[in-house]
Design an enzyme around this catalytic site. Sequence first.
Site, short mmCIF file in Angstrom:
data_model
loop_
_atom_site.label_atom_id
_atom_site.label_comp_id
_atom_site.label_asym_id
_atom_site.label_seq_id
_atom_site.Cartn_x
_atom_site.Cartn_y
_atom_site.Cartn_z
N GLU A 271 -22.86 -41.45 -28.12
CA GLU A 271 -21.45 -41.68 -27.79
C GLU A 271 -20.93 -42.96 -28.45
O GLU A 271 -21.55 -44.04 -28.33
CB GLU A 271 -21.28 -41.77 -26.26
CG GLU A 271 -19.84 -42.05 -25.85
CD GLU A 271 -19.53 -41.76 -24.38
OE1 GLU A 271 -20.43 -41.28 -23.66
OE2 GLU A 271 -18.39 -42.02 -23.99
N LYS B 193 -29.15 -34.72 -17.85
CA LYS B 193 -28.88 -35.72 -18.90
C LYS B 193 -29.03 -37.11 -18.29
O LYS B 193 -28.57 -37.36 -17.18
CB LYS B 193 -27.48 -35.53 -19.48
CG LYS B 193 -27.12 -36.59 -20.52
CD LYS B 193 -25.93 -36.20 -21.37
CE LYS B 193 -24.59 -36.37 -20.71
NZ LYS B 193 -24.29 -37.73 -20.22
O1 KIV Z 1 -20.02 -37.38 -18.28
C1 KIV Z 1 -19.69 -36.90 -19.37
O2 KIV Z 1 -18.72 -36.13 -19.50
C2 KIV Z 1 -20.49 -37.24 -20.54
C3 KIV Z 1 -19.97 -36.84 -21.89
C4 KIV Z 1 -18.84 -37.71 -22.25
C5 KIV Z 1 -21.01 -36.80 -22.91
O3 KIV Z 1 -21.51 -37.85 -20.41
#
Ligand code: KIV
Length: 271
Positions: free
Chosen positions: A186, A119
Amino acid sequence: MQANEARRPITVPMVRERKGSGPPLVMVTAYDTPSAALVDLAGVDVILVGDSVATAVLGHNDTLAIGMSEMEHHTSAVGRARPAALVVSDMPWLACDLGAKAAVSNAARLIRAGASGVKIEGDHPEIIRRLVGAGIPVMGHLGLLPQSVHAMGGYRVQGRDEVAAAGLRAAAKRVEDAGCFALVLEAVPSSLAAEVTASVGIPVIGIGAGPSCDGQVLVLHDLVGFSPPGTHQARFVRRYGEVGSVITQAVEAFAQDVREGRFPAPAEAYS
Ligand code: KIV
């Protein structure tokens, strides 16, 4: 530990295909082997090895404090649970900012450690294209970007005015076109999240983004209450458990038994 062996492993295409079909996607964070095994038993679709490990378990004030080696370490711990859920690991701060070559090599470290995708926070279509071209599935992350906390002036709701909302809609389209298989949104107003969700062809997984997204994500420690009393929680967190008090009560009981000579009992000792 072999978690949930009976469940069919969830793949990137399976997550991608959940756009507009099936129940909303469920994603939670996990940072270690037992937590990953337990959330997998609960049947989540995606386990996120979030860089929130920095604040949720490592005692830092923000996610800027950790880098590739910490993310690699926690990703391999989660991978050893062999979950059926798809494991996605966060690219930490700066892992994508030193050029595409460095980004590909950083992402490869997380894939080799046990993730099936990474991600990336922010609007980085060129980097996303390079990673996807190298066979690395990418989940985008727009709206509030915790790695940009200083630039954003704090952890604030994003996209509140029309210029910011238009920027967010355009960025969502760009990361989709660059090849992301899903997108985290978010802390944005529910109406904007609904528009973005309707305008892209990939699943949008919300956190503080209202009910219209294609899925929801929460940090495990927030949702189970695994934090000391008085820990600040964002408005969008719903607490489904009180693991913190369960731990304190269990250890208090142990301490009392030790101090009053009730532990160990004969059955807990060797003759
Ligand atoms: O690091 C994380 O837990 C995240 C989530 C809040 C989506 O990016």
